[in-house]
Scaffold this active site. Structure first.
Site, mmCIF file in Angstrom:
data_model
loop_
_atom_site.group_PDB
_atom_site.id
_atom_site.type_symbol
_atom_site.label_atom_id
_atom_site.label_comp_id
_atom_site.label_asym_id
_atom_site.label_seq_id
_atom_site.Cartn_x
_atom_site.Cartn_y
_atom_site.Cartn_z
ATOM 1 N N ASP A 1 0.915 -1.144 0.000
ATOM 2 C CA ASP A 1 0.000 0.000 0.000
ATOM 3 C C ASP A 1 0.949 1.185 0.000
ATOM 4 O O ASP A 1 1.594 1.474 1.016
ATOM 5 C CB ASP A 1 -0.874 0.017 1.249
ATOM 6 C CG ASP A 1 -1.842 1.180 1.204
ATOM 7 O OD1 ASP A 1 -1.414 2.297 0.853
ATOM 8 O OD2 ASP A 1 -3.016 0.991 1.511
ATOM 9 N N HIS A 2 1.089 1.857 -1.142
ATOM 10 C CA HIS A 2 2.189 2.820 -1.236
ATOM 11 C C HIS A 2 2.042 3.972 -0.254
ATOM 12 O O HIS A 2 3.013 4.653 0.050
ATOM 13 C CB HIS A 2 2.400 3.303 -2.677
ATOM 14 C CG HIS A 2 1.428 4.337 -3.140
ATOM 15 N ND1 HIS A 2 0.167 4.037 -3.571
ATOM 16 C CD2 HIS A 2 1.537 5.689 -3.233
ATOM 17 C CE1 HIS A 2 -0.450 5.158 -3.918
ATOM 18 N NE2 HIS A 2 0.362 6.172 -3.731
ATOM 19 N N HIS B 1 -5.838 2.815 1.213
ATOM 20 C CA HIS B 1 -5.101 3.973 1.740
ATOM 21 C C HIS B 1 -5.791 4.635 2.943
ATOM 22 O O HIS B 1 -5.173 4.895 3.960
ATOM 23 C CB HIS B 1 -4.895 5.029 0.656
ATOM 24 C CG HIS B 1 -4.285 4.489 -0.604
ATOM 25 N ND1 HIS B 1 -3.324 3.506 -0.611
ATOM 26 C CD2 HIS B 1 -4.493 4.800 -1.911
ATOM 27 C CE1 HIS B 1 -2.967 3.240 -1.860
ATOM 28 N NE2 HIS B 1 -3.668 4.000 -2.676
HETATM 29 C C1 BG6 Z 1 -3.644 4.818 -6.158
HETATM 30 C C2 BG6 Z 1 -5.021 4.909 -6.745
HETATM 31 O O1 BG6 Z 1 -3.544 3.717 -5.313
HETATM 32 O O2 BG6 Z 1 -3.371 5.996 -5.429
HETATM 33 C C3 BG6 Z 1 -5.158 6.136 -7.630
HETATM 34 O O3 BG6 Z 1 -5.283 3.732 -7.495
HETATM 35 C C4 BG6 Z 1 -4.733 7.370 -6.885
HETATM 36 O O4 BG6 Z 1 -6.485 6.263 -8.101
HETATM 37 C C5 BG6 Z 1 -3.387 7.180 -6.227
HETATM 38 O O5 BG6 Z 1 -4.689 8.442 -7.810
HETATM 39 C C6 BG6 Z 1 -3.050 8.348 -5.318
HETATM 40 O O6 BG6 Z 1 -1.724 8.238 -4.891
HETATM 41 P P1 BG6 Z 1 -0.865 9.517 -4.479
HETATM 42 O O7 BG6 Z 1 0.421 8.940 -3.996
HETATM 43 O O8 BG6 Z 1 -0.737 10.354 -5.702
HETATM 44 O O9 BG6 Z 1 -1.629 10.205 -3.399
#
Ligand code: BG6
Length: 489
Positions: free
Chosen positions: A178-179, A241
């Protein structure tokens, strides 16, 4: 940021979906940054794989282009880039038929080095790839497999995926990304809570009125038409997230940063989330879809026009969540996320209870409750809003000001991308920032009834103009409780 680079052991990094979007935008640039910071030990190799036939040189050219496009020019160092490209090779392999896996095996060789198989492919291939890795005897004790979301579209499909991969890899070898957990500021949330004695005594229902978690984006569908329209914001953002952020805010102090100690505590939070069933969904949830409007400085189309067909998929969700345990009884957690909103901002707001009694007269002005605002992106930092006396003569007039700690100002330098940290943790074998199977499944168990309630009742998807803060029902959701969304700018 001042950072300390601790080299990792030599490893082989095998990217399935090597020529895909994630590899191009995130994985190769992140690996390049780690090379540039001298975090690798020798010999470390990167092997791209996908179905397309390609030579090593062609894949190196792809990697060079990816880095030139996605790494800021000031960080591109010719010697480092050449050294990085020299680590790279390519093998064409078909995940389903197994064709090419022999060649992959020959390319990897029979070393006992750390092996990370990164599955930057559609989840429908997770089972086949892990089966073939096993069948071709590529899984060693030092192997790990990395899975990218979506990890299912409901509890049943998540279980199925976990079973398929679990037949070939032990849980301690499975890294579910989960980045958000790799973002510096998200980890800082743990530092804020558990490296300071200040907040913990106040971190409960006796002192906290409510919590808000907002992840607002200005982008629309981007190029992800097929995936996104099947997923929607609840599955795409909330299941992973937002719930991960909620867990980090709400969990008890783990006994250590050990992976299972942290994940046990997050799991307890997910299990304590009060189910939102069919009758409650209309009162506790809002689903929206953007219409034409203006965003990021220009006119933009509505979701349906962008998609090119009719759709009931939500691009915005707001939820009033409750955690049923002693610490959080009667403290609502308001979650909201959406595309094409007014501004790009991710933040967590902890609003404390108001003072019990004011000793100041009417002339002092309103006394606002203290707020702790943790800004995850952009302009990362923490603000603690407090009341002070307005300086100078004129009696006792009160004013709210932020004690402002901006990370960008405090720590100079480049903020690493979440993937850099996460990839290095995969190599180290540290699962603290990765989701365990039971966590993912517990999150789906909470999401499924909401999704079913929406589908069952056909709870309307409410339109909102692109460039605003979502449907007015989302404002009503919080204002019904006598509260307001924190104004993020
Ligand atoms: C991803 C989603 O996991 O996270 C995207 O699939 C979203 O829809 C993105 O835009 C948002 O990531 P960040 O790091 O730009 O907040």
């Amino acid at each position: 940021m001042t950072s300390q680079i601790i080299p990792v052991d030599p490893f082989d990094f095998i990217i399935f979906g090597g020529t895909g979007d994630l590899s191009e935008r995130k994985l190769l640039p992140s690996l390049y940054h780690r090379q540039r910071d001298h975090q690798f030990s020798e010999p470390t190799r990167i092997i791209g794989t996908s179905r397309s036939k390609m030579s090593d040189d062609e894949f190196r050219a792809f990697a060079r282009k990816a880095i030139e496009q996605h790494v800021a020019p000031e960080y591109i160092d010719k010697a480092e880039l050449d050294e990085f490209l020299a680590r790279i090779s390519y093998v064409a392999a078909d995940a389903v038929s197994g064709e090419g896996f022999e060649e992959l095996k020959a390319a990897i060789g029979d070393s006992t080095r750390i092996r990370a198989f990164y599955l930057a492919v559609a989840p429908s291939l997770f089972g086949d790839i892990s089966r073939n890795l096993k069948a071709y005897d590529l899984i060693t004790p030092a192997s790990r497999i990395v899975l990218e979301k979506p990890l299912g579209r409901d509890l049943d499909s998540a279980r199925e995926l976990n079973d398929l991969v679990g037949r070939n890899f032990r849980e301690s070898q499975i890294f579910r990304i989960d980045h958000y957990l790799g973002k510096e500021t998200v980890q800082n949330l743990m530092a804020l809570r558990f490296a300071n004695a200040l907040y913990e005594p106040l971190w409960n229902s006796a002192h906290i009125d409510h919590v808000q978690i907002t992840v607002a984006e200005t982008v629309g569908l981007e190029d992800r038409v097929t995936y996104y329209d099947k997923a929607g914001a609840l599955r795409d953002m909330v299941q992973n997230h937002l719930l991960q952020l909620l867990c980090l805010v709400a969990m008890e102090a783990p006994s250590s940063m050990d992976a299972d100690a942290v994940r046990d505590e997050k799991l307890k939070v997910l299990r304590a989330l009060k189910r939102i069933n069919g009758n409650e969904a209309p009162r506790h949830t809002v689903r929206g879809q953007y219409r034409a409007g203006a965003s990021a400085g220009g006119p933009v189309k509505g979701y349906i026009e962008e998609l090119g067909k009719d759709s009931g998929t939500e691009t915005f969700v707001a939820i009033r969540a409750e955690i049923e345990n002693w610490r959080w009884a009667n403290v609502p957690f308001y979650l909201r996320t959406g595309k094409r909103l007014a501004t790009r901002v991710s933040e967590i707001v902890i609003e404390f209870k108001p003072i019990p009694h004011s000793i100041f007269g009417d002339g002092a002005g309103p006394i606002f409750a203290n707020q702790l605002v943790i800004r995850l992106q952009p302009d990362e930092g923490v603000k603690q809003f407090i009341m002070i006396k307005d300086p100078g003569p004129g009696g006792m007039r009160l004013r709210q000001i932020p004690l402002d700690m901006s990370f960008a100002q405090s720590f100079k330098g480049r903020a690493p991308d979440a993937y850099e940290r996460l990839i290095m943790d995969v190599v180290r074998g540290n699962q603290t920032l990765f989701m365990r199977r039971d966590e993912v499944e517990a999150a789906w168990s909470w999401i499924d009834p909401i999704q079913q309630a929406w589908e069952g009742s056909r709870q309307d998807v409410q339109g909102y103009t692109a460039g605003t803060w979502g449907p007015s029902a989302s404002i009503a959701l919080i204002e019904r409780d006598g509260r307001t969304w924190h104004e993020s700018t």
